[in-house]
Design a protein around this motif. Structure first.
Motif, short mmCIF file in Angstrom:
data_model
loop_
_atom_site.label_atom_id
_atom_site.label_comp_id
_atom_site.label_asym_id
_atom_site.label_seq_id
_atom_site.Cartn_x
_atom_site.Cartn_y
_atom_site.Cartn_z
N ARG A 77 0.85 -1.19 0.00
CA ARG A 77 0.00 0.00 0.00
C ARG A 77 0.88 1.24 0.00
NH1 ARG A 77 -1.16 3.07 4.62
NH2 ARG A 77 -0.19 2.39 6.57
N GLU A 78 0.32 2.35 -0.41
CA GLU A 78 1.06 3.61 -0.43
C GLU A 78 1.08 4.22 0.97
OE1 GLU A 78 1.02 7.95 -2.71
OE2 GLU A 78 -0.29 6.32 -3.37
N VAL A 79 2.25 4.60 1.43
CA VAL A 79 2.40 5.16 2.77
C VAL A 79 3.01 6.55 2.67
CG1 VAL A 79 3.53 4.93 5.02
CG2 VAL A 79 2.66 2.90 3.85
N ASP A 80 2.30 7.53 3.20
CA ASP A 80 2.79 8.89 3.31
C ASP A 80 2.71 9.28 4.78
OD1 ASP A 80 3.40 11.56 3.22
OD2 ASP A 80 1.80 12.14 1.82
N LEU A 81 3.87 9.47 5.42
CA LEU A 81 3.89 9.73 6.86
C LEU A 81 3.07 10.95 7.25
CD1 LEU A 81 7.56 8.95 7.96
CD2 LEU A 81 5.52 7.54 8.19
N ALA A 82 2.96 11.90 6.35
CA ALA A 82 2.17 13.10 6.66
C ALA A 82 0.69 12.77 6.79
CB ALA A 82 2.38 14.16 5.58
N GLU A 83 0.27 11.66 6.19
CA GLU A 83 -1.14 11.26 6.23
C GLU A 83 -1.40 10.12 7.21
OE1 GLU A 83 -3.38 12.93 4.57
OE2 GLU A 83 -1.87 14.23 3.67
N GLU A 84 -0.38 9.70 7.94
CA GLU A 84 -0.52 8.57 8.85
C GLU A 84 -0.51 9.05 10.31
OE1 GLU A 84 -0.89 5.48 7.64
OE2 GLU A 84 -0.34 5.87 5.54
N VAL A 85 -1.21 8.33 11.16
CA VAL A 85 -1.16 8.54 12.60
C VAL A 85 -0.68 7.24 13.23
CG1 VAL A 85 -2.46 9.03 14.70
CG2 VAL A 85 -2.99 10.27 12.60
N ILE A 86 0.46 7.30 13.92
CA ILE A 86 1.13 6.11 14.44
C ILE A 86 0.87 5.98 15.93
CG2 ILE A 86 3.34 4.92 14.64
CD1 ILE A 86 4.35 6.79 12.36
N VAL A 87 0.36 4.83 16.35
CA VAL A 87 0.13 4.55 17.76
C VAL A 87 1.11 3.47 18.20
CG1 VAL A 87 -1.51 3.73 19.50
CG2 VAL A 87 -2.31 5.16 17.60
N ILE A 88 1.89 3.74 19.26
CA ILE A 88 2.89 2.80 19.75
C ILE A 88 2.62 2.52 21.22
CG2 ILE A 88 5.34 2.34 20.05
CD1 ILE A 88 5.92 4.40 17.89
N THR A 89 2.35 1.27 21.56
CA THR A 89 2.18 0.90 22.96
C THR A 89 3.54 0.56 23.55
OG1 THR A 89 1.84 -1.47 22.58
CG2 THR A 89 -0.08 -0.05 22.39
N GLY A 90 3.74 0.90 24.82
CA GLY A 90 5.04 0.68 25.44
C GLY A 90 6.11 1.49 24.74
N GLY A 91 5.80 2.75 24.42
CA GLY A 91 6.70 3.56 23.61
C GLY A 91 7.54 4.56 24.36
N VAL A 92 7.72 4.36 25.68
CA VAL A 92 8.55 5.28 26.44
C VAL A 92 10.02 4.92 26.32
CG1 VAL A 92 9.14 6.05 28.79
CG2 VAL A 92 6.75 6.00 28.05
N ASP A 93 10.33 3.63 26.37
CA ASP A 93 11.73 3.22 26.25
C ASP A 93 11.83 1.93 25.46
OD1 ASP A 93 10.77 1.34 28.02
OD2 ASP A 93 11.72 2.22 29.78
N ALA B 144 6.43 12.97 12.15
CA ALA B 144 5.23 12.16 11.95
C ALA B 144 4.30 12.35 13.14
CB ALA B 144 5.61 10.69 11.82
N ASN B 145 3.05 11.97 12.96
CA ASN B 145 2.07 12.06 14.04
C ASN B 145 2.17 10.79 14.88
OD1 ASN B 145 0.82 14.56 13.10
ND2 ASN B 145 0.05 13.32 11.41
N VAL B 146 2.75 10.89 16.06
CA VAL B 146 3.04 9.72 16.90
C VAL B 146 2.34 9.85 18.24
CG1 VAL B 146 4.83 8.29 17.92
CG2 VAL B 146 5.31 9.54 15.80
N ALA B 147 1.57 8.83 18.58
CA ALA B 147 0.92 8.75 19.89
C ALA B 147 1.52 7.59 20.66
CB ALA B 147 -0.59 8.56 19.73
N VAL B 148 2.02 7.86 21.86
CA VAL B 148 2.65 6.84 22.70
C VAL B 148 1.71 6.51 23.86
CG1 VAL B 148 4.53 6.40 24.33
CG2 VAL B 148 5.02 7.45 22.11
N LEU B 149 1.41 5.22 24.01
CA LEU B 149 0.61 4.74 25.14
C LEU B 149 1.52 3.94 26.06
CD1 LEU B 149 -2.63 3.45 23.33
CD2 LEU B 149 -2.06 5.77 24.07
N ASP B 150 1.59 4.34 27.32
CA ASP B 150 2.47 3.65 28.26
C ASP B 150 2.04 3.98 29.68
OD1 ASP B 150 4.74 2.46 29.60
OD2 ASP B 150 5.84 2.70 27.72
#
Length: 376
Positions: free
Chosen positions: A107-123, A138-144
Motif C-alpha cells: 500500500r502507499e504510505v505517506d507519513l504526513a497522512e498517517e497517525v502512528i500509535v505505539i504501545t510501550g513507547g517510552v523506552d 510524523a504524528n506519533v501517539a505513545v501509550l504507556d
C-alpha cells in the motif's frame, strides 16, 4: 510490580513544525573494550554473503568479468558462474512471487497522512520507534504506564498518553483523544510487554494474570479499538511484537513465553480474518519475533553464544520494522538469524532438539542470572 494508571491523561496539541533535536553520538571511550571477535557473529557473515556470493547482481557481475577476459562460454568456470547466477536470480524471483502471493501488493504510505500509535513507547524498542518517527515530524501517539513529562514528549516529537493498555476502557479513552488530537490512527505498533523471571512454582497467580493482560490481552483491546478506524479509512498497518521464545519456551520464563506464543496464533488469526474482509485489502500486518534484545527487560541475561545467538539491538529491529512499514508491505521481522530459521528446529528429531537446547544454554540463562543476582 508495575503501577497501573486508572485513567488516560489528555495530551497537548503538538506543533507540526520540525523541531531541532540534539543528538549525542557515543564516543569511542564510552563503549566497553571488547576483543574484535566479540563483534563477529553468524549474522554478520550471513549479511556479507547476502550482498556478495548470494546476490544475483554480484553473481552476474562475475559472469561479465569472465567475459571481459574473453573466457569461452564452454569453459568450466564460465558454466559454473552462469549456472550460479541463474540459480540466485531464480531464488530471488521466487521470493518476490512468494511474498506477493502471501502478502499482496504493497500500500502507499505517506507519513504526513498517517497517525502512528505505539504501545510501550517510552523506552526500549517502542521508545526508539517513537523517537525516530517523532524526529521525522510524523504524528506519533505513545501509550504507556510509565511517565513522560510534557517537555520530554515535545523534545521527542511525540504525543504522550499515560494509559494502561491492559485495561480496555483506558485504551478506548486514549483512542478517542488520539482521534481528536492527531486524527484517525492508521499504524498500530503493539509493543508493550513485561516479564517475571521466575519458575512456574514461584510465579504467583497475580503475576501470571498481569503478564497475560499486558503482553496478550492488550493486543485484543487495541485491535478492537483501532482496527475499525483502519477499516473505515481503507488502509493501515498492524505490527505485532512477539518473541522467538514464543516458539521455543524457556525455563523460568513460563508466563512470558506462553503470552508471546499466544501472539503468534493471534497474528495468523488476524491475517486470516482480514483476508475475508474486502475493506481490509490495504491493511498490512507485520510479525516481529526477535531473539534476546539488548533492552532493560533482559539486561541481566547473557546470551549463551555471542557467535550463533548474538543479542539483537533495538536499532536493528527498528530499522527492519520501519522499512516494512514505509514500503507499505506485510511481512515478518526475525532477528538474529536463528529467529528467522527457527521453524527448521522442530523438523529435527526430538533427541537432537534436546541436545541443541542443552548446548545453547537456553534453559539455564535466566537461572544463572538469578543466582548471580542473589550473590550480589
Amino acid at each position: 510490580m508495575l503501577q497501573h494508571s486508572s485513567s488516560c491523561i489528555e495530551a497537548p496539541n503538538m506543533s507540526s513544525a520540525v523541531k531541532e533535536v540534539t543528538v549525542k553520538l557515543p564516543r569511542s571511550h564510552d563503549r566497553p573494550e571488547e576483543p574484535w571477535y566479540r563483534y563477529l557473529s553468524i549474522d554478520v557473515i550471513w549479511y556479507v554473503l547476502g550482498y556478495t556470493v548470494f546476490h544475483p547482481f554480484v553473481s552476474w557481475v562475475v559472469v561479465l568479468c569472465l567475459r571481459a577476459q574473453y573466457t569461452p562460454y564452454g569453459n568450466p568456470e564460465m558454466r559454473i558462474a552462469i549456472a550460479w547466477s541463474i540459480l540466485m536470480s531464480a531464488i530471488g524471483i521466487f521470493g518476490i512471487i512468494s511474498d506477493r502471493i502471501a502478502f499482496g501488493s504493497p500500500r502507499e504510505v505517506d507519513l504526513a497522512e498517517e497517525v502512528i500509535v505505539i504501545t510501550g513507547g517510552v523506552d526500549g524498542l517502542g521508545g526508539l520507534l517513537a523517537e525516530t518517527y517523532g524526529m521525522r515530524s510524523a504524528n506519533v501517539a505513545v501509550l504507556d504506564v510509565k511517565t513522560m513529562d510534557q517537555d520530554e514528549a515535545e523534545e521527542k516529537g511525540v504525543v504522550y498518553y499515560q494509559c494502561d493498555v491492559s485495561d480496555a476502557k483506558q485504551v478506548e479513552a486514549a483512542a478517542a483523544k488520539i482521534v481528536e488530537d492527531l486524527g484517525v490512527p492508521t499504524i498500530l505498533i503493539n509493543n508493550a510487554g513485561i516479564v517475571h523471571k521466575k519458575s512456574i512454582l514461584d510465579t504467583t497467580a497475580e503475576e501470571v494474570e498481569q503478564t497475560f493482560r499486558v503482553n496478550t490481552l492488550s493486543h485484543f483491546h487495541t485491535l478492537r479499538t483501532f482496527l475499525p478506524h483502519m477499516l473505515r479509512e481503507g488502509r493501515g498497518t498492524i505490527v505485532t511484537v512477539s518473541s522467538v521464545l514464543g516458539h521455543l519456551g524457556a525455563a523460568n520464563l513460563s508466563a512470558y513465553t506462553a503470552s508471546k506464543a499466544a501472539l503468534l496464533a493471534l497474528h495468523h488469526s488476524l491475517r486470516a480474518e482480514l483476508a475475508q474482509i474486502p475493506e481490509a485489502k490495504e491493511i498490512k500486518t507485520i510479525l516481529v519475533t526477535p531473539g534476546q534484545m539488548s533492552t532493560q527487560m533482559f539486561a541481566d541475561v547473557n546470551p549463551p553464544s555471542n557467535f550463533f545467538g548474538p543479542t539483537a539491538t533495538p536499532a536493528d529491529l527498528g530499522k527492519s520494522i520501519i522499512k516494512l512499514i514505509e514500503k507499505g508491505e506485510s511481512g515478518e521481522v526475525a532477528i538474529p538469524l536463528y529467529s528467522h530459521w527457527i521453524g527448521f528446529f522442530f523438523v529435527l528429531p526430538v533427541g537432537i532438539q534436546q541436545l541443541i537446547r542443552r548446548w545453547s544454554g537456553l534453559d539455564t540463562a535466566v537461572a544463572v542470572s538469578r543466582k548471580l543476582a542473589e550473590k550480589n
